[in-house]
Design a protein around this motif. Structure first.
Motif, short mmCIF file in Angstrom:
data_model
loop_
_atom_site.label_atom_id
_atom_site.label_comp_id
_atom_site.label_asym_id
_atom_site.label_seq_id
_atom_site.Cartn_x
_atom_site.Cartn_y
_atom_site.Cartn_z
N ILE A 114 43.69 40.53 47.98
CA ILE A 114 43.40 41.47 46.69
C ILE A 114 44.98 41.72 46.21
O ILE A 114 45.64 42.15 47.02
N LYS A 115 45.20 41.32 45.10
CA LYS A 115 46.50 41.80 44.54
C LYS A 115 46.77 43.11 44.10
O LYS A 115 45.72 43.83 44.15
N PRO A 116 47.95 43.80 44.08
CA PRO A 116 48.22 45.07 43.49
C PRO A 116 47.30 45.45 42.29
O PRO A 116 46.98 46.55 42.26
N SER A 117 47.25 44.39 41.41
CA SER A 117 46.78 44.78 40.16
C SER A 117 45.01 44.73 40.21
O SER A 117 44.26 45.23 39.35
N GLY A 118 44.62 44.29 41.67
CA GLY A 118 42.98 44.47 41.85
C GLY A 118 42.42 43.13 41.51
O GLY A 118 41.29 42.92 41.72
N ALA A 119 43.37 41.88 41.21
CA ALA A 119 42.69 40.65 41.31
C ALA A 119 42.31 40.15 42.41
O ALA A 119 42.96 40.41 43.44
N LEU A 120 41.60 39.07 42.65
CA LEU A 120 41.19 38.57 43.73
C LEU A 120 41.98 37.42 43.64
O LEU A 120 42.13 36.24 42.73
N GLU A 121 42.93 36.89 44.68
CA GLU A 121 43.43 35.71 44.76
C GLU A 121 42.71 34.80 46.03
O GLU A 121 42.65 35.48 47.27
N PHE A 127 45.31 24.46 46.30
CA PHE A 127 45.70 25.54 45.13
C PHE A 127 45.58 27.03 45.37
O PHE A 127 45.08 27.53 46.28
N THR A 128 46.24 27.91 44.68
CA THR A 128 45.85 29.37 44.45
C THR A 128 45.30 29.83 43.37
O THR A 128 45.84 29.16 42.34
N LEU A 129 44.09 30.50 43.25
CA LEU A 129 43.39 30.66 42.20
C LEU A 129 43.19 32.04 42.12
O LEU A 129 43.28 32.86 42.99
N GLU A 130 43.19 32.73 40.78
CA GLU A 130 43.13 33.98 40.65
C GLU A 130 42.12 34.53 39.62
O GLU A 130 41.86 33.89 38.66
N ASP A 131 41.45 35.35 40.13
CA ASP A 131 40.12 35.76 39.46
C ASP A 131 40.44 37.52 38.97
O ASP A 131 40.47 38.35 39.91
N ARG A 132 40.58 37.85 37.69
CA ARG A 132 41.07 39.03 37.18
C ARG A 132 40.09 39.79 36.66
O ARG A 132 39.10 39.25 36.22
N ILE A 133 40.06 41.04 36.55
CA ILE A 133 39.16 42.05 35.93
C ILE A 133 39.98 42.76 34.65
O ILE A 133 40.51 43.81 35.10
N PRO A 134 40.04 42.09 33.68
CA PRO A 134 40.60 42.84 32.58
C PRO A 134 39.90 43.79 31.90
O PRO A 134 40.39 44.54 31.13
N LEU A 135 38.72 43.67 31.66
CA LEU A 135 37.78 44.46 31.12
C LEU A 135 36.63 44.95 31.75
O LEU A 135 35.84 43.97 32.24
N SER A 136 36.31 46.38 32.04
CA SER A 136 35.41 46.90 32.61
C SER A 136 34.88 48.02 31.53
O SER A 136 35.78 48.78 31.15
N TYR A 137 33.77 48.51 31.45
CA TYR A 137 33.23 49.41 30.38
C TYR A 137 31.74 49.84 30.80
O TYR A 137 31.07 49.23 31.43
N GLU A 138 31.70 51.14 30.55
CA GLU A 138 30.23 51.95 30.39
C GLU A 138 29.80 51.29 29.17
O GLU A 138 30.29 51.08 28.13
N GLY A 143 23.77 50.98 23.93
CA GLY A 143 23.99 49.74 24.42
C GLY A 143 25.25 48.84 24.29
O GLY A 143 25.35 47.76 24.46
N LYS A 144 26.16 49.41 23.46
CA LYS A 144 27.33 48.88 23.22
C LYS A 144 28.64 49.23 24.05
O LYS A 144 28.48 50.24 24.75
N GLU A 145 29.47 48.52 23.91
CA GLU A 145 30.65 48.83 24.64
C GLU A 145 31.41 50.07 24.25
O GLU A 145 31.50 50.42 23.31
N GLY A 146 31.53 50.75 25.47
CA GLY A 146 31.77 52.15 25.52
C GLY A 146 33.14 52.54 26.14
O GLY A 146 34.14 51.59 25.94
N LYS A 147 33.37 53.60 27.04
CA LYS A 147 34.45 53.92 27.61
C LYS A 147 34.92 52.84 28.63
O LYS A 147 34.16 52.23 29.33
N LYS A 148 36.40 52.62 28.48
CA LYS A 148 36.90 51.57 29.51
C LYS A 148 37.14 52.27 30.86
O LYS A 148 37.34 53.38 30.82
N VAL A 149 36.88 51.30 31.86
CA VAL A 149 36.67 51.77 33.21
C VAL A 149 37.86 50.83 33.94
O VAL A 149 37.63 49.62 33.77
N LEU A 150 38.48 51.36 34.82
CA LEU A 150 39.36 50.40 35.61
C LEU A 150 38.63 50.19 36.91
O LEU A 150 38.33 50.72 37.80
N ALA A 151 38.50 48.72 37.02
CA ALA A 151 37.57 48.28 38.17
C ALA A 151 38.55 47.36 38.89
O ALA A 151 39.77 46.54 38.28
#
Length: 188
Positions: A114-121, A127-138, A143-151
């Motif tokens: 896990i990188k300091p940003s919270g991304a999965l490496e 290869f080295t691959l990265e899975d990032r979480i740029p957007l998480s929300y309640e 039922g629409k996108e609401g408050k942003k959440v840090l995941a």
């Protein structure tokens, strides 16, 4: 179930397979929503030249209750100005469910971190691959996108991954929307 990601490069003509297993997934999960994609995928058997088969493909598949209170949505997404086009998946954590229910096992990797940003490496032989979480929300009341959440991803063991989030309302549905690095995808 699992989903498969392959990474290729044109210059080296290498392919690396990485499987993501849903560790301790609910045996009673079910597909609740499917949207077929337009067009056709046709495969041909090179051994018998006249043999071909048409395969259905989908732009959205929603699995319900993959983990207790957690759905997973796979989709082919067209660019809408906010999101890039391509394959994506979302974890939908319903009100009252725990993020600790989500456990992924990465097979085909030499190392995960896990990188300091919270991304999965994910490191493989090629290869080295990265899975990032740029957007998480309640989701809001409509039922629409609401408050942003840090995941972020969290390491749970050797090549075992989970998720964590800060400051979200456990009484609301949380959507965690990773950005995937794959160039091919599939599932079973």
């Amino acid at each position: 179930p699992k989903f498969l990601m392959l990474k290729t490069t044109k210059s080296k003509k290498q392919t690396q397979r990485v499987d993501i297993d849903f560790f301790n997934a609910n045996a009673n999960m079910r597909v609740v929503d499917i949207e077929e994609a337009e067009g056709k995928i046709i495969t041909r058997n090179m051994a018998s030249l006249g043999s071909e088969r048409e395969i259905k493909h989908y732009k959205k598949i929603l699995y319900s209750n993959v983990f207790e209170g957690v759905d997973i949505e796979f989709l082919i997404h067209e660019s809408d100005g906010k999101h890039e086009s391509g394959f994506k998946y979302n974890f939908i954590v319903h009100a009252g469910a725990s993020l600790s229910n989500i456990k992924l096992k990465v097979n085909g990797a030499n190392k995960t971190q896990i990188k300091p940003s919270g991304a999965l490496e994910i490191s493989t032989e090629n290869f080295t691959l990265e899975d990032r979480i740029p957007l998480s929300y309640e989701l809001d009341q409509t039922g629409k996108e609401g408050k942003k959440v840090l995941a972020r991803f969290v390491k749970m063991g050797k090549n075992e991954i989970g998720l964590a989030a800060q400051d979200y309302d456990l009484e609301r549905t949380l959507v965690i929307d990773p950005v995937s690095w794959c160039t091919y995808y599939g599932g079973q």
